[in-house]
Design a protein around this motif. Sequence first.
Motif, short mmCIF file in Angstrom:
data_model
loop_
_atom_site.label_atom_id
_atom_site.label_comp_id
_atom_site.label_asym_id
_atom_site.label_seq_id
_atom_site.Cartn_x
_atom_site.Cartn_y
_atom_site.Cartn_z
N SER A 199 -48.02 64.51 15.52
CA SER A 199 -48.02 65.65 14.71
C SER A 199 -48.38 65.16 13.39
CB SER A 199 -46.49 66.03 14.50
OG SER A 199 -45.94 64.86 14.07
N ASP A 243 -43.26 65.90 8.67
CA ASP A 243 -43.68 64.36 8.53
C ASP A 243 -43.86 63.75 7.16
OD1 ASP A 243 -43.75 64.15 11.43
OD2 ASP A 243 -45.73 64.87 11.60
N ASN A 290 -46.37 57.03 16.73
CA ASN A 290 -46.97 56.09 15.78
C ASN A 290 -48.23 55.31 15.98
OD1 ASN A 290 -44.61 55.70 13.58
ND2 ASN A 290 -43.55 56.04 15.53
N GLN A 336 -50.54 61.50 5.88
CA GLN A 336 -50.39 61.78 7.28
C GLN A 336 -50.94 60.38 8.28
OE1 GLN A 336 -48.32 63.80 8.31
NE2 GLN A 336 -48.63 65.78 7.59
N ARG A 338 -41.96 59.84 14.39
CA ARG A 338 -43.18 60.35 14.64
C ARG A 338 -43.89 59.60 15.83
NH1 ARG A 338 -47.70 60.80 9.99
NH2 ARG A 338 -48.68 61.50 11.91
N ARG A 382 -52.16 59.16 17.64
CA ARG A 382 -51.40 60.06 16.82
C ARG A 382 -52.18 61.18 16.51
NH1 ARG A 382 -49.96 57.25 11.13
NH2 ARG A 382 -49.31 55.56 12.66
N ASN A 403 -40.71 61.41 7.80
CA ASN A 403 -41.08 60.27 8.52
C ASN A 403 -41.92 59.38 7.55
OD1 ASN A 403 -39.81 60.94 10.84
ND2 ASN A 403 -41.53 62.35 11.29
N ASN A 404 -43.32 60.03 7.07
CA ASN A 404 -43.96 59.14 6.30
C ASN A 404 -43.63 58.30 5.16
OD1 ASN A 404 -45.74 60.48 8.23
ND2 ASN A 404 -46.72 62.03 6.95
N THR A 438 -42.66 62.28 17.75
CA THR A 438 -43.02 63.69 17.77
C THR A 438 -44.15 64.04 18.67
OG1 THR A 438 -44.69 63.07 15.99
CG2 THR A 438 -42.48 64.12 15.43
#
Length: 469
Positions: free
Chosen positions: A233, A238, A192, A264, A190, A228, A242-243, A100
């Motif tokens: 993002s 996320d 990282n 996050q 995302r 990050r 993602n998370n 991201t």
Amino acid sequence: MKPTECTTILVGKKASIDGSTMIARSEDGGREIIPESFKVVHPADQPRHYKSVITGCEVDLPEEPMRYTSAPDASGKQGIWAAAGINEVNVAMTATETITTNARIQGVDPLLVNAGLGEEDFVTLTLPYIHTAREGVTRVGHLLEKYGTYEMNGMAFADHDEIWYLETIGGHHWAARRIPDDAYVVAPNRLNIDEFDFDSPDFMASADLQELINTYHLNPDFEGYNFRHIFGSATIKDTHYNNPRAWYVHHYFDPESTTTPLDQDQPFITYANRKISVDDIMFLMASHYQNTPYDAYGDQGTPAEKKRFRPIGINRNFETHVLQIRNDVPTGLAGVQWLGFGPNTFNAMVPFYTNITDTPASFRDTGAKFNLHSIFWLNKLMSQLGDTNFKLYGELEDAFEQKTVAGCYQIQHATDQEAQALQGAALQAALTTANQKMADLTFANTVELLGAMVDEGHSHMQLKYDLLD
């Protein structure tokens, strides 16, 4: 353009069970099925002038490429998409992890439009020419600065000693970090890299990146540089897409971890409570939040909870690899490309040697259309059948995977012993033969599993009317 949304796992040599470096990634796609293959690219087959299919970007390449393995798209209609491989000096590369960005950096260094390089290109333009993982970072950094990119990507490089992870930043910038030897990393879709030290030799970046951050006031933190926060993002997507994947891996390796699926700030550099094996990575790449309410196949959660978070194992896994550089065997045996095709919930990963001259036909000749001679298409068929009743078919798959991986381990152990004294063409021939044995074993076991699933599912069909009904 081919959609790609993946999960990356990296394991340092002191964090692994056998002292090897390991870089792994699931190559995921979108709604369209993207058949994958496994090939060796010899120097004579490597282009000297490269042209991207997607953007038409042209690159002149060095005259002396090395041999390397790859996992390209079977159709080639959108380019090579070599994905991952190990070259003849045992340097591994996987590319790329879609990541991201945010409007602040895009306003300063926007992504290119219909120009530059992307996931289609990076392995082909890099892997044949690098002799260390660090060289991989500098070569990709040069390509990004010269040609630019139209997408945000993460990629990893490994040799027998080091692992580096690189992320693109905007259209022409980049940053990379060496992974500590005793650490592991999980990187979902995302940006990282978090904490970054411009003064440490374990970090590399575009020469003007620190100046760019300061000039355009991109850093929201009072102290230090968290990339990050600066370039990435922290969106609602996320927290659902993602998370949670990072959270599940962190809790698998350390049940005492205090993170939650919605966090996050999932840490980038992490440490396991035990040594990590390839088997651990295979489990995680097939995972779907087992033993939590978020497992689509489980019985703990509500229908809404089961669909709340995107898992690592998913129908859109088309190719998954673990690139392993071993330090407990001679150099000619060190490179192993573990490879699995199709959704990881119903496949088995195979430890192919990479010091070879050719790959097994069942993995190489996939074909763009369904066919029963291709392991990719068999795995895709099994996963779709298995998905109809995971409780019914799941135990069959578990038994198949253990049987197949154990059989491949046996072939690998025997080959490691028998090939100790071999060199050159004789060694390559022996390893090519061993790969064929593992492919044949995997294919036979896959067909056997498919037959067992048909037998087991026969009496569970809804369209039935038994004599005793």
